[in-house]
Design a protein around this motif. Sequence first.
Motif, PDB file in Angstrom:
ATOM      1  N   SER A 290       0.809  -1.226   0.000  1.00 56.25           N
ATOM      2  CA  SER A 290       0.000   0.000   0.000  1.00 56.25           C
ATOM      3  C   SER A 290       0.842   1.275   0.000  1.00 56.25           C
ATOM      4  O   SER A 290       0.414   2.283  -0.547  1.00 56.25           O
TER       5      SER A 290
ATOM      6  N   GLU B 200      -1.607   2.934  -3.389  1.00 53.24           N
ATOM      7  CA  GLU B 200      -2.728   2.929  -2.457  1.00 53.24           C
ATOM      8  C   GLU B 200      -3.879   2.092  -3.011  1.00 53.24           C
ATOM      9  O   GLU B 200      -4.297   2.276  -4.148  1.00 53.24           O
ATOM     10  N   LYS B 201      -4.370   1.197  -2.192  1.00 48.54           N
ATOM     11  CA  LYS B 201      -5.438   0.281  -2.627  1.00 48.54           C
ATOM     12  C   LYS B 201      -6.712   1.030  -2.985  1.00 48.54           C
ATOM     13  O   LYS B 201      -7.446   0.615  -3.879  1.00 48.54           O
ATOM     14  N   GLU B 202      -6.996   2.155  -2.305  1.00 51.10           N
ATOM     15  CA  GLU B 202      -8.226   2.884  -2.628  1.00 51.10           C
ATOM     16  C   GLU B 202      -8.191   3.475  -4.027  1.00 51.10           C
ATOM     17  O   GLU B 202      -9.232   3.681  -4.637  1.00 51.10           O
TER      18      GLU B 202
END
Length: 177
Positions: free
Chosen positions: A85, A89-91
């Motif tokens: 991450s 970033e996973k989002e």
Amino acid sequence: ECTRRIIDSPTAIDEIKKFIADKELSADSRFIPTRRNEFGKKMAVVGAGPAGLSCAYFLALDGYKVTVFEKQKKLGGMQTLGIPSFRLEKEVVNAEIDILREMGVEFITGVEVGKDLTLDGLRSEGFKAIYLAIGAQGGRKLGVEGEDAAGVFAGVDFLRSVNLGEEIKLSGKVVVI
């Protein structure tokens, strides 16, 4: 370097892209591309990594009914299961996947083509084309003594297990090569 350096100094294009992407992520209403056509034919994409997601995007944009089949529980392939991450970033990946959903792409996780379903089975369900984007996430051997011993993991396999929430027990000293 940016060709702007010929005039004065290069533009930090990565920073500009990140700024725009951050604005898009925090926007109340995200931009959803308009379909160019309405072909409506069913298309299957096997694998929800970068290649599969890109294929699904362009097929949906052109008006095809796209279903993505993924063997893992999480979508994104190595973007979500292999890259930490702090690097990606996973989002950000999940926001892109949400846009695909809003474009009408259907995602089915936890199914492995060749095991849970077959290419012939997909054809019999009416899929007109099947794009195989299965990736190459296998760890590589180094050819060193002891690499097949208990408790030795390939980095990719270790990261995938961690990101899938699987329990991994580490004890004693840990070496990362």
